[in-house]
Design an enzyme around this catalytic site. Structure first.
Site, PDB file in Angstrom:
ATOM      1  N   GLY A  54      49.418  47.289  53.740  1.00  0.00           N
ATOM      2  CA  GLY A  54      50.796  46.871  53.955  1.00  0.00           C
ATOM      3  C   GLY A  54      50.971  46.406  55.377  1.00  0.00           C
ATOM      4  O   GLY A  54      50.135  46.690  56.232  1.00  0.00           O
ATOM      5  N   CYS A  81      43.330  50.396  54.055  1.00  0.00           N
ATOM      6  CA  CYS A  81      43.984  49.792  55.222  1.00  0.00           C
ATOM      7  C   CYS A  81      45.201  50.615  55.645  1.00  0.00           C
ATOM      8  O   CYS A  81      45.054  51.735  56.107  1.00  0.00           O
ATOM      9  CB  CYS A  81      44.324  48.335  54.913  1.00  0.00           C
ATOM     10  SG  CYS A  81      44.716  47.418  56.394  1.00  0.00           S
ATOM     11  N   TYR A  82      46.418  50.106  55.431  1.00  0.00           N
ATOM     12  CA  TYR A  82      47.601  50.920  55.754  1.00  0.00           C
ATOM     13  C   TYR A  82      47.515  52.261  55.015  1.00  0.00           C
ATOM     14  O   TYR A  82      47.927  53.295  55.536  1.00  0.00           O
ATOM     15  CB  TYR A  82      48.878  50.168  55.361  1.00  0.00           C
ATOM     16  CG  TYR A  82      50.147  50.954  55.597  1.00  0.00           C
ATOM     17  CD1 TYR A  82      50.719  51.015  56.855  1.00  0.00           C
ATOM     18  CD2 TYR A  82      50.773  51.642  54.552  1.00  0.00           C
ATOM     19  CE1 TYR A  82      51.881  51.746  57.082  1.00  0.00           C
ATOM     20  CE2 TYR A  82      51.929  52.378  54.765  1.00  0.00           C
ATOM     21  CZ  TYR A  82      52.484  52.420  56.038  1.00  0.00           C
ATOM     22  OH  TYR A  82      53.631  53.149  56.252  1.00  0.00           O
ATOM     23  N   HIS A 167      39.214  45.921  53.314  1.00  0.00           N
ATOM     24  CA  HIS A 167      39.735  45.607  51.979  1.00  0.00           C
ATOM     25  C   HIS A 167      38.598  45.390  50.970  1.00  0.00           C
ATOM     26  O   HIS A 167      38.029  44.298  50.929  1.00  0.00           O
ATOM     27  CB  HIS A 167      40.605  44.346  52.039  1.00  0.00           C
ATOM     28  CG  HIS A 167      41.882  44.558  52.767  1.00  0.00           C
ATOM     29  ND1 HIS A 167      42.991  45.111  52.182  1.00  0.00           N
ATOM     30  CD2 HIS A 167      42.220  44.307  54.049  1.00  0.00           C
ATOM     31  CE1 HIS A 167      43.968  45.195  53.071  1.00  0.00           C
ATOM     32  NE2 HIS A 167      43.525  44.710  54.212  1.00  0.00           N
ATOM     33  N   GLU A 169      38.960  45.012  47.890  1.00  0.00           N
ATOM     34  CA  GLU A 169      39.456  44.223  46.765  1.00  0.00           C
ATOM     35  C   GLU A 169      39.292  42.726  46.965  1.00  0.00           C
ATOM     36  O   GLU A 169      39.414  41.964  46.019  1.00  0.00           O
ATOM     37  CB  GLU A 169      40.929  44.571  46.474  1.00  0.00           C
ATOM     38  CG  GLU A 169      41.937  44.124  47.525  1.00  0.00           C
ATOM     39  CD  GLU A 169      42.100  45.090  48.702  1.00  0.00           C
ATOM     40  OE1 GLU A 169      41.152  45.848  48.987  1.00  0.00           O
ATOM     41  OE2 GLU A 169      43.167  45.073  49.355  1.00  0.00           O
ATOM     42  N   ASP A 225      51.810  32.664  26.332  1.00  0.00           N
ATOM     43  CA  ASP A 225      52.401  34.000  26.376  1.00  0.00           C
ATOM     44  C   ASP A 225      53.225  34.310  25.134  1.00  0.00           C
ATOM     45  O   ASP A 225      53.030  35.338  24.488  1.00  0.00           O
ATOM     46  CB  ASP A 225      53.305  34.158  27.611  1.00  0.00           C
ATOM     47  CG  ASP A 225      52.608  33.707  28.863  1.00  0.00           C
ATOM     48  OD1 ASP A 225      51.369  33.632  28.838  1.00  0.00           O
ATOM     49  OD2 ASP A 225      53.295  33.419  29.851  1.00  0.00           O
ATOM     50  N   LYS A 366      47.944  36.738  33.356  1.00  0.00           N
ATOM     51  CA  LYS A 366      47.763  35.592  32.465  1.00  0.00           C
ATOM     52  C   LYS A 366      46.351  35.513  31.852  1.00  0.00           C
ATOM     53  O   LYS A 366      46.195  35.263  30.667  1.00  0.00           O
ATOM     54  CB  LYS A 366      48.022  34.317  33.275  1.00  0.00           C
ATOM     55  CG  LYS A 366      48.104  33.078  32.456  1.00  0.00           C
ATOM     56  CD  LYS A 366      49.531  32.828  32.121  1.00  0.00           C
ATOM     57  CE  LYS A 366      49.701  31.642  31.237  1.00  0.00           C
ATOM     58  NZ  LYS A 366      51.127  31.472  30.935  1.00  0.00           N
TER      59      LYS A 366
END
Ligand code: XMP
Length: 510
Positions: A54, A81-82, A167, A169, A225, A366
């Site tokens: 964040g 991180c944060y 990070h 990710e 969708d 999606k």
């Protein structure tokens, strides 16, 4: 949901990416706001928690904090991180502004054995983005990895607490997936049971239980969708589901005529078409504000549905193909991921709606919807359709939506789509469409002065619509498109190509 990983969002631009990375391991993950009460999180019976990064500093006034109980829920917690700084700070360590801030590539030296970093070489490249650093670890913690300037991996394995300054990710941490797998499978002991097939079975069962012997209508647009949502609910309800395809007057050229038979014949759905253009356009007359356009269309849409539901007999439910990014972008977590647009699927519905919502895809991204659709056996022609926004061409005509402007945009858009298809680009880009700008400019055609509209071409690549890059279309194609649009579409004398990415722009112009 049992066997899931819950992610507390502290406002990182990467929060959704964390969720995706976990789901790619076939483990369900859900994002919740950082202030979600511990009891609520406990109620979700997760296998583990991740605290996202964040933009704040933990010692700032008003910095987002989670309930301290989160660290005592008895499930492993990974702070990123944060999330690392918060974990250190909340548990009695000390955090300070970094003597050297670290942004971008860095090298992690793994200094001790760690279940989280198991199976990795001693040194790995990682992606950093932090301005604060841990000065003193909380009691019980030890450092297991460092970058040149900071403590980068800490843990108290006895309490199941782990944290990384970098990070895992993001793409730029190539060993990130391995680290997340270590956390999810070895530390949290989750199992890989979240697959399209299990999602279908679960969803069909849940919808069936919720609706009982009730009846539903489904808003079908022929997009991926709503087609997947309708097919799922059709499996649960069969003849008790009626799909409705509304011509709201802001569809693409020939869309209503072309899609209706496809939905009936290929999806074998019970679909009725409702031609309602005139009432939508009447409501849109004189309106220029984008959010008002969205609300008007959302409202009118529901009114049409309520009327149809009355006509069809007792109907209690409305099925919509809302996706996870719509939910997160619209019903924003306070502070983090601020509301950008009220997506009509979620934000534009009237408060006094008489139908209860069923949103079977609310938890999916999606690409996950496409995988579920494939598993359901939907034709590729539907699965590969580019997304089209609920408010349609109304948010691609800047300024007032009039019949004349709609006609111009439809024609220009049809020329563009035909060219994109014949170049084999339709499936390669996320979206390609034309936008009508409300400015007129001077041109010259056949020795005559013209004063006409400008068409902007928008063509972007994207993984999930949350971020996007403008597509580098060949100049020769752009030239041909400009030529054709100006020659074939009356009322246009200028074509421009939009070379903006998201962020800082958005995909749609309104
Ligand atoms: P933006 O413009 O926010 O769009 O970058 C991201 C994706 O969402 C679609 N979009 C919408 N879809 N109702 C929808 O159903 C809306 O109001 C809406 N606004 C944007 C857009 O086409 C893109 O794929």
């Amino acid at each position: 949901m049992p066997n899931s990983i819950v992610i507390l969002d502290f406002g990182s631009q990467y929060t959704q990416l964390i969720a995706r990375r976990i789901r790619e391991q076939n483990v369900f993950s859900a994002i919740v706001p950082f202030h979600t009460p511990a009891d609520e999180i406990r109620g979700m019976t997760p296998r583990g928690l991740i605290l996202s990064g964040g933009p704040s500093s933990v010692f700032e006034q008003g910095a987002p904090r989670c309930s301290p109980e989160v660290f005592r829920l008895g499930v492993p917690v990974l702070g990123l991180c944060y999330g690392l700084q918060l974990m250190a700070y909340e548990l009695g360590g000390r955090v300070r502004p970094a003597t050297r801030r670290e942004y971008g590539r860095a090298q992690l030296d793994i200094t001790s054995e760690s279940a989280l970093l198991a199976g990795l070489p001693r040194t790995i490249p990682v992606w950093n983005s932090h301005g604060d650093e841990v000065e003193e670890l909380p009691q019980g913690f030890r450092t297991v990895g460092r970058t040149a300037n900071a403590v980068a991996a800490i843990e108290d394995a006895s309490r199941g607490l782990y944290a990384l300054q970098f990070h895992p990710e993001v793409h730029h941490t190539p060993d990130g997936p391995r680290i997340l797998r270590n956390f999810v499978f070895d530390i949290c002991q989750a199992c890989a049971d979240w697959t399209p097939a299990s999602f279908i079975t679960e969803t069909v069962k849940r919808v069936g239980e919720r609706v009982g012997d009730g009846h539903a209508v489904c808003a079908l647009s022929g997009g991926v969708d709503s087609s997947v949502a309708a097919t799922l609910v059709d499996r649960a309800l069969g003849a008790r589901l009626t799909c409705i395809f509304v011509d709201n007057g802001v569809l693409r050229k020939d869309e209503f005529k072309a899609i209706l038979p496809l939905l009936r014949e290929q999806l074998k759905l019970n679909v009725i078409g409702v031609e309602a253009s005139a009432r939508f356009l009447a409501k849109l007359a004189g309106v220029t504000d984008p959010e008002r356009k969205r609300r008007i269309i959302g409202n009118e849409f529901i009114r049409v549905f309520e009327e149809e539901a009355l006509r069809l007999g007792p109907i209690e439910y409305l099925v919509q193909g809302t996706l996870y990014p719509d939910v997160i972008e619209s019903v924003s977590v306070k502070g983090p991921s601020a509301t950008i647009k009220s997506h009509h699927n979620v934000g534009g519905l009237p408060a006094d709606m008489n139908l209860e919502l069923i949103e079977p895809l609310r938890d999916l991204f999606k690409d996950e919807v496409r995988r579920v659709g494939r598993e359901l056996g939907l034709p590729e022609r539907i699965l590969k359709r580019q997304p089209f926004p609920g408010p349609g061409l109304a948010i691609r005509i800047l300024g007032e939506v009039t019949a004349e402007r709609l006609e111009i945009l439809r024609e220009a858009d049809a020329v563009l789509l035909e060219a994109i298809r014949s170049e084999g680009l339709y499936d390669k880009v996320w979206q390609s469409f034309a936008v009508l700008l409300p400015v007129r400019s001077v041109g010259v055609m056949g020795d005559q002065r013209t004063y006409a509209y400008t068409i902007a071409i928008r063509c972007v690549t994207s993984e999930d619509g949350m971020t996007a890059d403008w597509a580098p279309l060949p100049h020769e194609l752009l030239g041909r498109l400009s030529n054709r649009i100006v020659n074939e579409v009356r009322g246009v004398n200028r074509v421009v190509y939009d070379i903006s990415s998201k962020p800082p722009s958005t995909i749609e112009w309104e």
